[in-house]
Write a protein that holds these residues in place. Structure first.
Motif, PDB file in Angstrom:
ATOM      1  N   LYS A 111    -103.121 -52.210 -94.363  1.00 29.17           N
ATOM      2  CA  LYS A 111    -103.910 -52.571 -93.528  1.00 29.17           C
ATOM      3  C   LYS A 111    -103.779 -54.363 -93.275  1.00 29.17           C
ATOM      4  N   ALA A 163    -106.432 -33.644-105.645  1.00 27.84           N
ATOM      5  CA  ALA A 163    -106.463 -35.274-105.639  1.00 27.84           C
ATOM      6  C   ALA A 163    -105.694 -35.714-106.977  1.00 27.84           C
ATOM      7  N   THR A 214    -109.203 -48.080 -98.554  1.00 32.60           N
ATOM      8  CA  THR A 214    -109.345 -46.944 -98.059  1.00 32.60           C
ATOM      9  C   THR A 214    -110.941 -46.501 -98.216  1.00 32.60           C
ATOM     10  N   SER A 215    -111.359 -46.642 -99.277  1.00 32.83           N
ATOM     11  CA  SER A 215    -112.787 -46.082 -99.341  1.00 32.83           C
ATOM     12  C   SER A 215    -113.807 -47.127 -98.797  1.00 32.83           C
ATOM     13  N   LEU A 252    -114.316 -43.637 -92.233  1.00 38.71           N
ATOM     14  CA  LEU A 252    -114.515 -42.709 -93.193  1.00 38.71           C
ATOM     15  C   LEU A 252    -116.053 -42.455 -93.501  1.00 38.71           C
ATOM     16  N   PRO A 262    -119.670 -38.631 -94.997  1.00 41.37           N
ATOM     17  CA  PRO A 262    -120.768 -38.221 -95.678  1.00 41.37           C
ATOM     18  C   PRO A 262    -121.702 -38.133 -94.879  1.00 41.37           C
ATOM     19  N   THR A 278    -118.546 -35.545-100.446  1.00 41.97           N
ATOM     20  CA  THR A 278    -118.104 -36.962-100.244  1.00 41.97           C
ATOM     21  C   THR A 278    -116.910 -37.114-101.254  1.00 41.97           C
ATOM     22  N   GLY A 279    -117.597 -36.854-102.659  1.00 39.59           N
ATOM     23  CA  GLY A 279    -116.584 -36.961-103.835  1.00 39.59           C
ATOM     24  C   GLY A 279    -115.220 -36.529-103.723  1.00 39.59           C
ATOM     25  N   MET A 280    -115.358 -35.185-103.298  1.00 42.89           N
ATOM     26  CA  MET A 280    -114.138 -34.162-102.905  1.00 42.89           C
ATOM     27  C   MET A 280    -113.117 -34.784-101.953  1.00 42.89           C
ATOM     28  N   ILE A 322    -113.346 -38.007-100.212  1.00 44.39           N
ATOM     29  CA  ILE A 322    -112.636 -39.132-100.373  1.00 44.39           C
ATOM     30  C   ILE A 322    -111.832 -39.380-101.471  1.00 44.39           C
ATOM     31  N   LEU A 323    -111.873 -38.492-102.611  1.00 45.23           N
ATOM     32  CA  LEU A 323    -110.776 -38.873-103.772  1.00 45.23           C
ATOM     33  C   LEU A 323    -109.492 -38.229-103.333  1.00 45.23           C
ATOM     34  N   ILE A 324    -109.567 -37.349-102.693  1.00 46.18           N
ATOM     35  CA  ILE A 324    -108.313 -36.686-102.182  1.00 46.18           C
ATOM     36  C   ILE A 324    -107.617 -37.618-101.144  1.00 46.18           C
ATOM     37  N   LEU A 354    -108.152 -40.948-100.717  1.00 43.63           N
ATOM     38  CA  LEU A 354    -107.362 -42.308-101.065  1.00 43.63           C
ATOM     39  C   LEU A 354    -106.230 -42.112-102.102  1.00 43.63           C
ATOM     40  N   SER A 355    -105.996 -40.801-102.787  1.00 46.74           N
ATOM     41  CA  SER A 355    -104.790 -40.584-103.453  1.00 46.74           C
ATOM     42  C   SER A 355    -103.663 -40.151-102.403  1.00 46.74           C
ATOM     43  N   LEU A 403    -120.155 -46.932 -98.530  1.00 41.52           N
ATOM     44  CA  LEU A 403    -119.297 -45.790 -98.949  1.00 41.52           C
ATOM     45  C   LEU A 403    -118.216 -45.841-100.250  1.00 41.52           C
ATOM     46  N   ALA A 459    -119.843 -40.633-106.524  1.00 46.55           N
ATOM     47  CA  ALA A 459    -119.898 -39.068-106.156  1.00 46.55           C
ATOM     48  C   ALA A 459    -118.738 -38.296-106.957  1.00 46.55           C
ATOM     49  N   PHE A 460    -117.611 -39.152-107.207  1.00 46.08           N
ATOM     50  CA  PHE A 460    -116.611 -38.458-108.210  1.00 46.08           C
ATOM     51  C   PHE A 460    -116.927 -37.693-109.254  1.00 46.08           C
ATOM     52  N   THR A 479    -119.057 -34.788-108.364  1.00 44.49           N
ATOM     53  CA  THR A 479    -118.089 -33.499-107.741  1.00 44.49           C
ATOM     54  C   THR A 479    -117.514 -33.023-109.114  1.00 44.49           C
ATOM     55  N   HIS A 499    -113.771 -30.353-107.369  1.00 44.19           N
ATOM     56  CA  HIS A 499    -112.902 -31.275-106.897  1.00 44.19           C
ATOM     57  C   HIS A 499    -111.978 -29.909-106.718  1.00 44.19           C
ATOM     58  N   PHE A 502    -104.687 -39.960-114.033  1.00 44.46           N
ATOM     59  CA  PHE A 502    -104.776 -40.514-112.793  1.00 44.46           C
ATOM     60  C   PHE A 502    -106.013 -41.450-112.606  1.00 44.46           C
TER      61      PHE A 502
END
Ligand code: NA
Ligand code: NA
Lengths: 325, 430, 202
Positions: A53, B20, B50-51, B56, B60, B276-278, B280-282, B284-285, C54, C61-62, C65, C71, C100
């Protein structure tokens, strides 16, 4: 003796910009290899294509994840207010002045970047005048009052606020739609890049007040630089000067034609003919703008500190005849 | 390089490593194998950048909005009202399934939420009225997929970020295809039931008075839709801001309906955090992988390879569509979108297609993926809420709707204007 | 198991904080919108703050989840395997996630350290010192990493105690039936969710 074989991964500027295709690409992919007898090669990717970015470029170069990178000082200035001194809003009203300022301030940034940020400064870069693309006509400075204006960076936002506008931040991809729907009234971008992005289709009024020049730089991580063979260092340093000159010259050419292209009146090369209505600040407005510019420079000086102000006064300030206390 | 990438990714996914983590590990491995630079050092900056991306923020907020709406009972009353209006058609309640799904989609960003909500409302009716089970189940599963095609849409937000296109434009581009697809779904049901009336159960007898009286129940979902989508085109808000408006409106609605309890809030928050966790993690990876692929030159290589094959643009597009249909059989569709779009979008753009149009095509392919076995999320949703019968019934029932999606892809391929016309109208307005 | 219960407790707390943060930033955005539309002025920075929210909320949140086993994992092969192989796959998948996230957490730490070293301040009118949101963000990653390590350790402990059945409930693929059940009857999650259990024990 032959130079040792060396290859660079270069992340350049936005590939949608005119100078990317006209200067950056031929330089990295043809001129540099030729100048080195084919020993030093590079491949160039645009910023967006690399998934970046902008603000992270300095850190990525320092961490070694990017070899050679291009950044705009206003974007990377989160880490260092000193960067902003090269391109304070309203300081340079034409591109020749902007270049004079950049040249004067360059040694300051060169030292600062290597001492504090682990980056070797290679070349400075500029874009065309950052001006207003608006939905409604702007005949005079006062017309900007109350308008929602998309800006980038704190200094530009302060400048727009001082003009009576409401600065709004928005991702670049959203600007065109936001102008169409009227979520924003105006957006600031390069007078050339705005044409390339066809902003004239959604905002038919140009207010030709150059806020700044989006001055940026090419740099290389210091660790990477120190590992290079001295002969490669010498070549890169010398060729970077060539790159810098070509970038500024070509941007000046782009800038000189851009107004004619946007309005469709006069000699239009490089960009596409549109028929925007253009206006520029009057002589009376200029005096107001000057005092706003000084005011913002003063505020910046407070953030940057006394040493920073002293160095700025001795270099950039001297080039434009301005002194900050 | 390309084969290593593909094999490694598929192996990790097949070994059931979380999508992810598969994408992230792939990025780290490719960096080790093919890059002289320590690309892993970029992952922190990319994750932060990204996050913290404002675009984005909508994700949520869409989830939260949908949860609040369901708990306030708006969805249940809406289904009743829709069925009063469309169930006189041949196919009866199955038309209501499609219509109510479309209406619910207009307030929800996800297909799973849409299918789950409509399933719980519709399945009890099916047993009572004696419908042909497979087709009825299929109509719910298929209707649910409209969740990501009718704005607002989580998948479109993610695509817009990857392809660097405008969200409002994408929403507008999806609108006409969504209307056409919804009509095709209903026409197929009506046609099938006219040919074989046995497919439909008894149609409820509804008086005009009941219909008129049910109208107020359509107001809340329509109002939310107008608020969330209308403000974008009315020049009032950006996509993310409109999602915030939706949340506040849904919250007020739940409060007005006296449904705003600690338990409801906790449930809505929990679901929002989980989703959201699901996502956003995927995401950003995938951004990290994107950076690695571009840095090692794989993206350029792939684009050059595809263009050098000198297939016609149409041939390449057909190959890409086939690739997505196959992938969609086995993969969650959001994971599919996020991991492949960084590679396919540059190819498609290099071939001269419009990225906005391709975005709509990809959403249709995601919808198809939600309906194809063995991994079809909407099939699972409908089957398990039904809690009885054979899974194969749902698959059979969804099959005709998969064919309609294929037809829709063909229509959009032949007439790209169907997607591009509305966004174009918007540019000529001002 | 005690360590998992503690994690669940923290995660349950995170759910409330996260949800409230999202509501607050929605309110902020809406207030800013109304002021901008009707009064022509702006609070400024609602978008920037929501961005930070966010980043922080998603980092926290990770682990939630993960504890809910939500996940996305592809189960095409998995479902056809006997339990033993499934457990091996579960352990492998969790280890990959750990690697990771380990790398990610390390580099998130670097980002935070850089921001502190350079006294990084957001380049906007708000001028937010970046270490503030970034340390909350980093803490989320750290908790995520701890969650992974604890789940792995507990699984191994269960295996050593010859209680393989329970491993699936800890780190196995969330079966679609469970997932849908939660989607439709979230209140019943108390039975399976560690977060809820601890809340009731209080
Ligand atoms: Na939707
Ligand atoms: Na599928």
């Amino acid at each position: 003796a032959d130079l040792p074989k060396t290859h660079f991964k270069v992340v350049g500027g936005g590939s949608h910009n005119y100078t990317f295709g006209a200067v950056e690409k031929p330089f990295w992919e043809t001129m540099l290899p030729e100048a080195s007898g084919g020993q030093v090669t590079a491949d160039l990717a645009g910023l967006a294509e690399s998934g970046l970015k902008g603000p992270e470029v300095v850190r990525l170069m320092r961490a070694g994840a990017v070899d050679i990178g291009m950044g705009v000082f206003a974007y990377v200035s989160s880490d260092d207010a000193m960067f902003e001194g090269i391109d304070l809003p309203g300081m340079a009203t034409d591109i020749d002045t902007a270049r004079k300022v950049a040249q004067a301030y360059r040694p300051v940034l060169d030292r600062r970047m290597s001492e504090r940020h682990g980056i070797k400064l290679l070349a400075t870069v500029a874009y065309t005048a950052q001006v207003f693309f608006c939905r409604e006509p702007v005949a005079q400075l006062a017309d900007l009052k109350g308008r929602k204006i998309r800006t980038r960076g704190r200094n530009m936002a302060d400048y727009v606020s001082a003009l009576g506008g409401n600065p709004v931040t928005l991702p670049f991809a959203e600007v065109v739609t936001a102008l169409q729907t009227g979520v924003i009234d105006c957006a600031v971008t390069g007078i050339g890049s705005g044409n390339a992005a066809k902003w004239f289709e959604v905002a038919n009024n140009l207010y030709n007040l150059p806020i700044d020049w989006s001055v940026g730089f090419y740099g290389i991580g210091l660790k990477r630089w120190q590992r290079l063979d001295p002969s490669v260092q010498a070549l890169l340093e010398q060729q970077s000067q060539v790159l810098e000159n070509r970038l500024w010259d070509e941007t000046k050419r782009e800038n000189d034609f851009a107004l004619a292209c946007n309005t469709g009146e006069g000699d239009c090369q490089i960009h596409e003919k549109a028929n925007m209505k253009a206006a520029a600040p009057t002589a009376q407005d200029q005096a107001v703008l000057r005092s706003i510019a000084l005011n913002i420079a003063q505020q910046w000086g407070k953030r940057c500190g006394t040493d920073c102000v002293r160095e700025w006064n001795e270099t950039a300030g001297a080039a434009v005849g301005v002194t900050i206390d | 390089m390309l084969s290593t990438t593909v094999i490694l990714l598929l192996s990790l996914l097949a070994l059931s490593v979380a999508a992810a983590a598969s994408v992230g590990i792939l990025g780290l491995a490719l960096s080790e194998l093919f890059s002289p630079l320590p690309l892993a050092n970029a992952i922190g900056e990319l994750a932060w950048g990204t996050s913290a991306e404002f675009l984005l923020v909508a994700i949520p907020l869409y989830v939260l909005m949908g949860e609040l709406l369901v708990s306030s009972g708006v969805a249940g009353r809406m289904y009743g009202a829709v069925s009063k209006w469309v169930s006189w058609l041949p196919g009866g309640l199955m038309n209501a399934n499609i219509g109510a799904s479309a209406l619910f989609s207009a307030t929800s960003g996800s297909s799973v939420a849409t299918a789950a909500t409509i399933s719980t409302l519709a399945l009890p009716e099916q047993r009572k009225a004696g419908y042909n089970a497979p087709l009825f189940l299929g109509s719910i599963a298929a209707g649910g997929t409209l969740g990501i095609l009718i704005p607002p849409s989580i998948n479109m937000i993610v695509f817009a970020l990857i392809a660097n296109v405008s969200v409002p434009k994408l929403y507008l581009a999806a609108t006409l295809p969504a209307v056409v697809l919804m009509s095709l779904f209903m026409l197929a049901i009506i046609g099938a039931c006219m040919v074989r009336p046995g497919l439909a159960g008894e149609r409820p007898v509804v008086t005009w008075r009941e219909r008129i009286e049910s109208l107020p129940h359509l107001v809340p979902p329509l109002a939310i839709f107008v608020l969330v989508i209308g403000v974008i085109y009315g020049g009032i808000a950006t996509a993310s801001e409109s999602a915030a408006l939706g949340v506040i409106a849904a919250l007020l609605l739940a409060w007005y309906k006296k449904a705003l309890t600690i338990a409801t809030l906790r449930r809505a928050f929990e679901s929002t955090m989980r989703t959201t966790g699901m996502i956003i993690l995927i995401t950003l990876s995938a951004f990290f992988l994107n950076f690695v692929l571009s840095s090692i030159g794989l993206t350029t290589m792939l684009v050059e390879f595809v263009t050098s094959m000198e297939l016609s643009a149409l041939g390449t597009m057909l190959a890409i569509i086939l690739f997505y249909i196959l992938l969609g059989c086995f993969m969650d569709t959001l994971a599919m979108l996020v991991t492949t779009a960084p590679l396919t979008v540059p190819i498609v753009v290099a071939l001269g297609f419009d990225p906005i149009w391709f975005g709509v095509m990809l959403i249709l392919l995601c919808e198809m993926g939600q309906l194809t076995p063995p991994f079809g999320m909407n099939l699972f949703v409908v089957h398990s809420i039904r809690g009885e019968g054979k899974f194969i019934d749902v698959i059979y029932g969804a099959l005709p709707f998969c064919l309609i999606l294929l037809l829709m892809l063909g229509i959009l391929l032949a007439f790209p204007q169907l997607a591009l016309w509305l966004p174009l109208q918007m540019s000529s307005v001002s | 198991m005690a360590p998992v219960r503690i994690l669940g407790k923290v995660a349950g707390f995170g759910i409330w904080i996260g949800g409230i943060c999202l509501l607050v930033s929605s309110t902020l955005i809406v207030v800013d919108l109304i002021l901008r539309k009707f009064f022509g002025w702006s609070l400024g920075g609602a978008d920037e703050i929501s961005g930070y929210v966010l980043a922080i909320v998603s980092a926290w949140a990770f682990p939630i989840t993960l504890l809910r086993r939500s996940h996305i994992r592809v189960d095409v092969v998995y479902t056809h395997m006997p339990r033993r192989i499934r457990i091996v796959l579960d352990l492998f998948a969790m280890t990959c996630m750990g690697v990771f996230i380990g790398v990610l957490t390390y580099h998130a730490w670097q980002v935070l350290m850089d921001s502190i070293a350079f006294n990084a301040i957001s380049n906007t009118p708000l001028q937010v010192p970046q270490w503030i949101p970034q340390s909350l963000w980093f803490a989320g990653y750290l908790f995520f990493l701890v969650t992974i390590v604890v789940l792995l350790a507990c699984s191994l402990w269960l295996l050593a105690r010859r209680r393989p059945r329970e491993v699936g409930g800890l780190i196995g693929i969330h079966s679609v039936e469970e997932e849908i059940h939660e989607e439709v009857h979230p209140e019943s999650m108390a039975a399976v969710s560690p977060g809820h259990q601890t809340m009731q024990e209080k």
